[in-house]
Design a protein around this motif. Structure first.
Motif, PDB file in Angstrom:
ATOM      1  N   UNK A  83       0.813  -1.218   0.000  1.00  0.00           N
ATOM      2  CA  UNK A  83       0.000   0.000   0.000  1.00  0.00           C
ATOM      3  C   UNK A  83       0.846   1.268   0.000  1.00  0.00           C
ATOM      4  N   UNK A  84       2.150   1.143   0.235  1.00  0.00           N
ATOM      5  CA  UNK A  84       2.996   2.323   0.319  1.00  0.00           C
ATOM      6  C   UNK A  84       3.267   2.968  -1.030  1.00  0.00           C
ATOM      7  N   UNK A  85       3.687   4.216  -0.969  1.00  0.00           N
ATOM      8  CA  UNK A  85       4.007   4.971  -2.189  1.00  0.00           C
ATOM      9  C   UNK A  85       5.234   5.839  -1.891  1.00  0.00           C
ATOM     10  N   UNK A 175       2.535  10.942  -2.212  1.00  0.00           N
ATOM     11  CA  UNK A 175       3.398   9.853  -1.742  1.00  0.00           C
ATOM     12  C   UNK A 175       3.446   9.822  -0.220  1.00  0.00           C
ATOM     13  N   UNK A 176       3.869   8.688   0.310  1.00  0.00           N
ATOM     14  CA  UNK A 176       4.053   8.586   1.766  1.00  0.00           C
ATOM     15  C   UNK A 176       5.366   9.223   2.200  1.00  0.00           C
ATOM     16  N   UNK A 177       6.412   9.022   1.404  1.00  0.00           N
ATOM     17  CA  UNK A 177       7.720   9.611   1.695  1.00  0.00           C
ATOM     18  C   UNK A 177       8.383  10.004   0.382  1.00  0.00           C
ATOM     19  N   UNK A 178       9.328  10.924   0.477  1.00  0.00           N
ATOM     20  CA  UNK A 178      10.105  11.345  -0.684  1.00  0.00           C
ATOM     21  C   UNK A 178      11.584  11.141  -0.387  1.00  0.00           C
ATOM     22  N   UNK A 350       7.466  13.951   5.077  1.00  0.00           N
ATOM     23  CA  UNK A 350       8.706  13.200   5.299  1.00  0.00           C
ATOM     24  C   UNK A 350       9.580  13.177   4.060  1.00  0.00           C
ATOM     25  N   UNK A 351      10.853  13.530   4.232  1.00  0.00           N
ATOM     26  CA  UNK A 351      11.787  13.583   3.117  1.00  0.00           C
ATOM     27  C   UNK A 351      13.206  13.386   3.632  1.00  0.00           C
ATOM     28  N   UNK A 352      14.004  12.662   2.865  1.00  0.00           N
ATOM     29  CA  UNK A 352      15.444  12.586   3.080  1.00  0.00           C
ATOM     30  C   UNK A 352      16.119  12.981   1.787  1.00  0.00           C
ATOM     31  N   UNK A 353      17.197  13.741   1.911  1.00  0.00           N
ATOM     32  CA  UNK A 353      17.962  14.175   0.748  1.00  0.00           C
ATOM     33  C   UNK A 353      19.368  13.578   0.844  1.00  0.00           C
ATOM     34  N   UNK A 354      20.107  13.656  -0.256  1.00  0.00           N
ATOM     35  CA  UNK A 354      21.469  13.136  -0.248  1.00  0.00           C
ATOM     36  C   UNK A 354      21.535  11.632  -0.282  1.00  0.00           C
ATOM     37  N   UNK A 355      20.590  10.996  -0.992  1.00  0.00           N
ATOM     38  CA  UNK A 355      20.553   9.536  -1.081  1.00  0.00           C
ATOM     39  C   UNK A 355      21.371   9.014  -2.250  1.00  0.00           C
ATOM     40  N   UNK A 356      22.101   9.905  -2.929  1.00  0.00           N
ATOM     41  CA  UNK A 356      22.789   9.524  -4.157  1.00  0.00           C
ATOM     42  C   UNK A 356      24.274   9.272  -4.010  1.00  0.00           C
TER      43      UNK A 356
END
Length: 394
Positions: A83-85, A175-178, A350-356
């Protein structure tokens, strides 16, 4: 939230796929996509879509949003089994003008032998794009339940996300999270970023002959010079506020007292309070010649990003995944640059950056990635996807 795929399986699969991920990174880098080159941006986005489809198959939903004077924004959605997005966001434009690649020199390995790869946009942020695509592929291969994943690729981030911002905000709210696939800070995720202002200041003076009647003129250049010197004093590095006049032009001829001048000023702030102070103090600046009119376009491009309460559980989850993958503690940090994560955080989502990428040198001729970090970063995102098959609960 569901159990993640076996960490060892993901890590091993990422290692096995490493050479193919790197080849996709280099394919993206070899096609230059400077923010102002619309034809190159268009073909670059076509290439990015093609790589995504080759890796993941055709999306279940697809939409290309016209950028007008900016690069287009593409959203590709792959339906999940849970069910998540999750939104995976990344930009394909770079700060580098077309032709930069021809003169680019590859970096030498580090003193301890670590391989590095360089190229325009490889760190910021074409590596993150390829890693994000492969993360979904690797997560799928485990057979574990997965969320719906929507990729958003925009071609105007480096110039302020002028056309893509509403698309980003709309997706983030669905979305649920980005997860933003911008480069990491030496392996740390980014949970706080400065807000940015791109101010245009215009001085309108009175033209006259510089030799015959200089007293009749009111120099816009002189007045604007006074303004930018005063503006620089508004900076407060101890409070996270920096001010840089990066562009200055004016006048019509050497022997004419300038009747017009403009300056482009980059402003970075760490809080809304500093943003308000800068606005107030800029408006209070006076120049010595009252005949010159100063007009200030207070163009705040991105709000400051902080670790909001909605993002704390997401950071905790990312740290759990990192520990499960034997990465140890996953640090987070605050940085001076802004990204599209600023928009999401400002909405309280909810968001986290710098995942690359892991590397260095964003916006500099020496930008590079460490090749040996590509599998680990890809596995981290894949592991998170496996833990987000159901919506994240705070």
């Amino acid at each position: 939230m569901t159990a993640s795929p076996a960490p060892a399986t993901l890590t091993a699969r990422a290692q096995q796929a490493s050479s193919r991920i790197v080849e996709d990174i280099l394919t993206l880098v070899r096609h230059e996509t400077g923010s102002y080159d619309l034809p190159s941006l268009a073909t670059g986005l076509d290439l990015l879509r093609e790589l995504t489809v080759q890796c993941l198959g055709r999306p279940d939903h697809e939409r290309r949003h016209s950028g007008g004077a900016c690069g287009d924004t593409l959203t590709l959605t792959y339906d999940g089994t849970g069910a998540g997005h999750v939104a995976l966001v990344g930009h394909y434009d770079t700060v580098w003008p077309t032709g930069t690649l021809a003169g680019w020199e590859q970096p030498e390995p580090t003193e301890d032998g670590r391989e590095r790869l360089g190229g325009p946009g490889i760190f910021d942020m074409k590596t993150g794009l390829a890693q994000g695509i492969w993360a979904l592929r690797l997560a799928r291969e485990t057979g574990a339940p997965l969320p719906t994943v929507t990729f958003l690729f925009n071609g105007d981030e480096e110039i302020g996300s002028l056309s893509s911002r509403p698309v980003i905000e709309e997706l983030a709210q669905r979305a649920d999270v980005t997860l933003v696939l911008e480069p990491s800070a030496h392996g740390a995720v980014k949970t706080a970023r400065k807000g940015t202002g791109i101010f245009q200041v215009t001085a309108t003076g009175v033209e006259s002959h510089a030799g015959l009647a200089p007293q009749d003129g009111a120099s816009a250049i002189t007045a604007l010079s006074e303004f930018v010197v005063a503006a620089a004093k508004v900076a407060a590095p101890d409070r996270g506020t920096t001010i840089n006049t990066g562009l200055f032009k004016g006048g019509s001829a050497i022997n004419v007292v300038a009747g017009h001048a403009t300056a482009g000023i980059d402003i970075r702030v760490g809080s809304a309070a500093e943003q308000a102070r800068v606005d107030e103090e800029f408006d209070a600046i006076e120049v010595s010649d009252p005949r010159v009119r100063i007009d200030i376009d207070h163009a705040w491009n991105r709000p400051p990003m902080t670790l909001n309460s909605a993002s704390v559980p997401l950071l905790d989850l990312a740290r759990e995944v990192a520990r499960d993958q034997d990465r140890g503690h996953l640090p987070d940090t605050a940085v001076g640059g802004a990204s599209d994560a600023n928009f999401v955080a400002a909405l309280g989502l909810p968001v986290l950056c710098g995942m690359g990428a892991v590397g260095d040198g964003a916006h500099a001729q020496g930008e590079f990635i460490y090749v040996d970090t590509v599998p680990g970063q890809t596995a981290l995102v894949a592991g998170l996807l496996g833990r987000l098959a159901e919506p994240l609960r705070g």
